[in-house]
Design a protein around this motif. Structure first.
Motif, PDB file in Angstrom:
ATOM      1  N   GLY A   1       0.773  -1.233  -0.064  1.00 15.48           N
ATOM      2  CA  GLY A   1      -0.029  -0.045   0.101  1.00 15.48           C
ATOM      3  C   GLY A   1       0.962   1.210  -0.068  1.00 15.48           C
ATOM      4  N   ASP A   2       1.896   1.238   0.719  1.00 20.31           N
ATOM      5  CA  ASP A   2       2.921   2.582   0.987  1.00 20.31           C
ATOM      6  C   ASP A   2       3.485   2.567  -0.597  1.00 20.31           C
ATOM      7  OD1 ASP A   2       2.215   2.853   3.309  1.00 20.31           O
ATOM      8  OD2 ASP A   2       3.883   1.841   4.183  1.00 20.31           O
ATOM      9  N   PHE A   3       3.975   1.631  -1.079  1.00 23.03           N
ATOM     10  CA  PHE A   3       4.678   1.702  -2.375  1.00 23.03           C
ATOM     11  C   PHE A   3       3.668   2.264  -3.705  1.00 23.03           C
ATOM     12  CE2 PHE A   3       6.927  -0.701  -5.920  1.00 23.03           C
ATOM     13  CZ  PHE A   3       7.900   0.417  -6.309  1.00 23.03           C
ATOM     14  N   ALA A   4       2.417   1.741  -3.492  1.00 19.93           N
ATOM     15  CA  ALA A   4       1.551   2.128  -4.230  1.00 19.93           C
ATOM     16  C   ALA A   4       1.083   3.643  -4.196  1.00 19.93           C
ATOM     17  CB  ALA A   4       0.314   1.376  -4.287  1.00 19.93           C
ATOM     18  N   ALA A   5       1.043   3.987  -3.057  1.00 19.41           N
ATOM     19  CA  ALA A   5       0.752   5.467  -2.729  1.00 19.41           C
ATOM     20  C   ALA A   5       1.866   6.474  -3.170  1.00 19.41           C
ATOM     21  CB  ALA A   5       0.796   5.600  -1.167  1.00 19.41           C
ATOM     22  N   TRP A   6       3.055   5.976  -2.904  1.00 19.46           N
ATOM     23  CA  TRP A   6       4.428   6.566  -3.387  1.00 19.46           C
ATOM     24  C   TRP A   6       4.340   6.925  -4.929  1.00 19.46           C
ATOM     25  CZ3 TRP A   6       8.662   4.960  -6.291  1.00 19.46           C
ATOM     26  CH2 TRP A   6       9.733   5.862  -6.407  1.00 19.46           C
ATOM     27  N   LYS A   7       3.915   5.548  -5.784  1.00 21.98           N
ATOM     28  CA  LYS A   7       4.078   5.748  -7.083  1.00 21.98           C
ATOM     29  C   LYS A   7       3.100   6.697  -7.574  1.00 21.98           C
ATOM     30  CE  LYS A   7       3.697   1.324  -7.796  1.00 21.98           C
ATOM     31  NZ  LYS A   7       3.722  -0.052  -8.525  1.00 21.98           N
ATOM     32  N   LEU A   8       1.928   6.513  -7.006  1.00 20.00           N
ATOM     33  CA  LEU A   8       0.769   7.449  -7.423  1.00 20.00           C
ATOM     34  C   LEU A   8       0.816   9.144  -6.867  1.00 20.00           C
ATOM     35  CD1 LEU A   8      -2.059   5.073  -7.053  1.00 20.00           C
ATOM     36  CD2 LEU A   8      -1.231   5.656  -9.052  1.00 20.00           C
ATOM     37  N   GLY A   9       1.779   9.432  -6.038  1.00 17.56           N
ATOM     38  CA  GLY A   9       1.521  10.710  -5.453  1.00 17.56           C
ATOM     39  C   GLY A   9       0.685  10.847  -4.482  1.00 17.56           C
ATOM     40  N   ARG A  10       0.460   9.860  -3.523  1.00 18.49           N
ATOM     41  CA  ARG A  10      -0.731   9.992  -2.481  1.00 18.49           C
ATOM     42  C   ARG A  10      -0.141   9.608  -1.207  1.00 18.49           C
ATOM     43  NH1 ARG A  10      -5.255  12.120  -3.671  1.00 18.49           N
ATOM     44  NH2 ARG A  10      -6.393  10.680  -2.643  1.00 18.49           N
ATOM     45  N   THR A  11       1.205  10.231  -0.747  1.00 23.80           N
ATOM     46  CA  THR A  11       1.762  10.025   0.497  1.00 23.80           C
ATOM     47  C   THR A  11       1.220  10.672   1.525  1.00 23.80           C
ATOM     48  OG1 THR A  11       3.677  11.474   0.096  1.00 23.80           O
ATOM     49  CG2 THR A  11       3.707   9.052  -1.012  1.00 23.80           C
ATOM     50  N   GLY A  12       0.771  11.939   1.333  1.00 25.99           N
ATOM     51  CA  GLY A  12       0.332  12.738   2.246  1.00 25.99           C
ATOM     52  C   GLY A  12       1.588  13.884   2.530  1.00 25.99           C
ATOM     53  N   TYR A  13       2.649  13.562   1.873  1.00 25.34           N
ATOM     54  CA  TYR A  13       3.682  14.864   1.601  1.00 25.34           C
ATOM     55  C   TYR A  13       3.700  15.524   0.525  1.00 25.34           C
ATOM     56  CZ  TYR A  13       5.405  12.581   6.194  1.00 25.34           C
ATOM     57  OH  TYR A  13       5.604  12.177   7.320  1.00 25.34           O
ATOM     58  N   PRO A  14       3.313  16.751   0.370  1.00 26.49           N
ATOM     59  CA  PRO A  14       3.092  17.345  -0.693  1.00 26.49           C
ATOM     60  C   PRO A  14       4.145  17.555  -1.495  1.00 26.49           C
ATOM     61  CG  PRO A  14       1.923  18.642   1.324  1.00 26.49           C
ATOM     62  CD  PRO A  14       2.772  17.562   1.797  1.00 26.49           C
TER      63      PRO A  14
ATOM     64  N   ARG B   1       3.589  12.937  -9.216  1.00 30.07           N
ATOM     65  CA  ARG B   1       2.695  13.213 -10.172  1.00 30.07           C
ATOM     66  C   ARG B   1       3.315  14.062 -11.435  1.00 30.07           C
ATOM     67  NH1 ARG B   1      -2.661  15.201  -6.744  1.00 30.07           N
ATOM     68  NH2 ARG B   1      -2.270  13.950  -4.914  1.00 30.07           N
ATOM     69  N   GLN B   2       4.183  14.833 -11.343  1.00 26.13           N
ATOM     70  CA  GLN B   2       5.116  15.497 -12.484  1.00 26.13           C
ATOM     71  C   GLN B   2       5.641  14.398 -13.270  1.00 26.13           C
ATOM     72  OE1 GLN B   2       8.816  17.732 -11.643  1.00 26.13           O
ATOM     73  NE2 GLN B   2       8.305  18.874 -13.512  1.00 26.13           N
ATOM     74  N   LEU B   3       6.139  13.392 -12.535  1.00 22.26           N
ATOM     75  CA  LEU B   3       6.463  12.141 -13.143  1.00 22.26           C
ATOM     76  C   LEU B   3       5.600  11.585 -14.010  1.00 22.26           C
ATOM     77  CD1 LEU B   3       9.120  10.260 -13.738  1.00 22.26           C
ATOM     78  CD2 LEU B   3       8.231   8.891 -11.584  1.00 22.26           C
ATOM     79  N   TRP B   4       4.380  11.380 -13.555  1.00 25.43           N
ATOM     80  CA  TRP B   4       3.394  10.663 -14.183  1.00 25.43           C
ATOM     81  C   TRP B   4       3.084  11.335 -15.615  1.00 25.43           C
ATOM     82  CZ3 TRP B   4       1.394   6.155 -14.627  1.00 25.43           C
ATOM     83  CH2 TRP B   4       0.909   5.057 -13.420  1.00 25.43           C
ATOM     84  N   ALA B   5       2.855  12.666 -15.376  1.00 24.83           N
ATOM     85  CA  ALA B   5       2.308  13.675 -16.592  1.00 24.83           C
ATOM     86  C   ALA B   5       3.301  13.884 -17.325  1.00 24.83           C
ATOM     87  CB  ALA B   5       1.975  14.874 -15.829  1.00 24.83           C
TER      88      ALA B   5
ATOM     89  N   ALA C   1      14.388   2.410  -8.088  1.00 25.41           N
ATOM     90  CA  ALA C   1      15.075   2.580  -9.394  1.00 25.41           C
ATOM     91  C   ALA C   1      14.390   1.949 -10.356  1.00 25.41           C
ATOM     92  CB  ALA C   1      16.486   2.027  -8.950  1.00 25.41           C
ATOM     93  N   ARG C   2      13.709   0.880 -10.047  1.00 29.10           N
ATOM     94  CA  ARG C   2      12.950   0.265 -11.277  1.00 29.10           C
ATOM     95  C   ARG C   2      11.741   0.961 -11.831  1.00 29.10           C
ATOM     96  NH1 ARG C   2      15.147  -4.110 -13.984  1.00 29.10           N
ATOM     97  NH2 ARG C   2      16.566  -5.247 -12.543  1.00 29.10           N
ATOM     98  N   TRP C   3      11.047   1.660 -10.745  1.00 31.01           N
ATOM     99  CA  TRP C   3      10.035   2.355 -11.116  1.00 31.01           C
ATOM    100  C   TRP C   3      10.364   3.677 -11.962  1.00 31.01           C
ATOM    101  CZ3 TRP C   3       5.039   2.030 -11.957  1.00 31.01           C
ATOM    102  CH2 TRP C   3       4.275   3.148 -12.014  1.00 31.01           C
ATOM    103  N   PHE C   4      11.490   4.283 -11.507  1.00 30.26           N
ATOM    104  CA  PHE C   4      12.079   5.432 -12.459  1.00 30.26           C
ATOM    105  C   PHE C   4      12.331   5.000 -13.714  1.00 30.26           C
ATOM    106  CE2 PHE C   4      13.005   9.024  -9.323  1.00 30.26           C
ATOM    107  CZ  PHE C   4      12.304   9.184  -8.829  1.00 30.26           C
TER     108      PHE C   4
END
Length: 458
Positions: A304-317, A324-328, A356-359
């Motif tokens: 869940g934490d890894f998914a939140a990080w990938k999606l830009g939903r960690t609660g740390y702006p 999210r910039q990465l996604w877009a 590193a794999r996600w990047f």
């Protein structure tokens, strides 16, 4: 007419300052070829975002070649086998290519050399790695003395202009169609915002360098401010070799302190490539063996934490804005990359290799050397790296580097918050309902990371 010569393009998709092309043209008619070899890299097959860039970069290279009376031959498969097949079809007597240090390209070069005369040329880096050795005769592993040694050899040779005409063979071999390679995303087209940000190809790289030339004097400290365009944004062009590092060096050198700081970043790129030359498995293995003892969280537990990080939903702006910039756009501001990477590794205690794999899959500039060395720098597991116990505090980094407008751009749920509140809405009881709570508190995450690090120190 002399026998034709093959020019094997890889991560060097340009015609100017292209030593392999220049040497081939002196020998005979030139057949430029690009081979999509997904087998050679194995697990490091180029990621989805890079494939978008590659499609457009190859389009640009093909047009540039056509404007000079040539054409780009496209093949797909094993590099050595396809080059040998092309040599038999065309009577080509040799292959010219720029040398690359990624382990799969070094293996491919050896395989080609067993079948055909292969001539490798420098030009992907400021200096070939064997040029720089310590007093003990070994490659440099620490950046500062490496950078000093590089500066003793600078400036690099002046870049060569692109040829005005490239003679081809009397008969061209067949080529695959770029559109048939499926490099572009579809259903859905998740890269539809990339074209607004990027212009792949040699012309796009040249324009980006001209634009940066006007900005380089303010590079330091602007490079650390995500809300302004202070970085060069040349990294994907460099990765795909649409511009040479020598070209960049000569363009910006001598233009003040900002240029001097930027050129150190260009030297860091060389440094990263030397590290993968020495340790080819840098992308998947801790450079410091003691980090093999790190008790990373099992990804099943941390899913869940890894998914939140990938999606830009960690609660740390600041972290969420970067992801999210990465996604877009397929890119992330460098300062924010460090913050986001540190958060994954230390606050969430997730193995750096997962990040590193996600990047690798999502960055248009995902370079094996830079990506691997930079992640291990943040993790503390690299040869020359940040100390693990120095844990970046996102809630401090964000106001320090004036990221309020950057957060507003990429995290619209927070756009109405003022500069004081936006970096940490929870601290002011101002978190909007549609913005997530923190996945972990800063103190909790820090203490867990330091406790884990004690296993490494043992």
């Amino acid at each position: 007419m002399p026998d034709p010569v093959l020019v094997w393009f890889r991560q060097d998709l340009r015609l100017s300052d292209q030593a392999a092309l220049a040497a081939a043209m002196r020998e005979g008619p030139v057949i430029p070829v690009y081979i999509l070899d997904d087998a050679a890299p194995g697990e490091w097959k180029i990621g989805a975002a890079q494939r978008w860039w590659l499609h457009h970069s190859l389009e640009s290279l093909a047009k540039d070649l056509e404007d000079r009376g040539s054409r780009l031959i496209l093949r797909r498969g094993n590099s050595a086998e396809e080059l040998e097949r092309l040599a038999k079809e065309t009577g080509a007597c040799a292959v010219h290519a720029l040398s690359h240090l990624e382990p799969w390209w070094r293996n491919a070069e050896r395989a080609v050399a067993r079948r055909l005369p292969l001539h490798l040329h420098d030009g992907a880096l400021l200096l070939p790695p064997e040029c720089l050795k310590t007093g003990g005769g070994t490659p440099y592993r620490i950046f500062t003395p490496f950078a000093r040694a590089v500066m003793e050899h600078m400036p690099p040779a002046k870049p060569m202009p692109a040829p005005k005409r490239i003679d081809g063979p009397a008969k061209w071999p067949p080529s695959e169609r770029l559109s048939g390679w499926g490099l572009l995303p579809a259903q859905p087209d998740w890269a539809n915002g990339f074209a607004k940000e990027w212009t792949p190809g040699e012309a796009g790289a040249a324009k980006r360098l001209r634009d940066f030339d006007d900005e380089v004097s303010g590079y330091d400290p602007a490079r650390n401010l995500p809300s302004c365009e202070g970085t060069s944004r040349l990294s994907p062009h460099l990765h795909f070799g649409e511009i040479s590092p020598a070209e960049i060096w000569h363009r910006v050198s001598g233009k003040g302190e900002g240029a001097a700081v930027f050129l150190k970043e260009l030297i860091w790129r060389d440094y990263a490539h030397v590290q993968i030359w020495v340790m080819p498995e840098y992308g998947s293995k801790n450079a410091r063996g003691t980090f093999d003892n790190m008790p990373w969280r099992d990804l099943r537990e941390a899913k869940g934490d890894f998914a939140a990080w990938k999606l830009g939903r960690t609660g740390y702006p600041i972290v969420d804005a970067g992801m999210r910039q990465l996604w877009a756009t397929g890119w992330m501001h460098n300062r924010v990359r460090m913050i986001a990477a540190s958060f994954l590794i230390k606050h969430l205690l997730i193995d750096w290799r997962h990040g590193a794999r996600w990047f690798w899959d999502t960055l248009v500039d995902a370079d094996y050397a830079n990506n691997s060395v930079n992640w291990q720098w943040v993790a503390g597991s690299g040869v020359d790296a940040n100390i693990f116990s120095r844990i970046m505090a996102p809630l401090v980094q964000s106001p320090k580097f004036e990221a309020a407008d950057y957060i507003r751009q990429w995290v619209p749920e927070l756009a109405q918050l003022d500069d004081k509140v936006i970096h940490d809405p929870d601290a002011y009881d101002a978190r909007p309902r549609d913005y997530p709570a923190k996945r972990v508190g800063h103190r909790q995450g820090r203490e867990r990371a330091l406790a884990a690090y004690r296993h490494v120190k043992r």
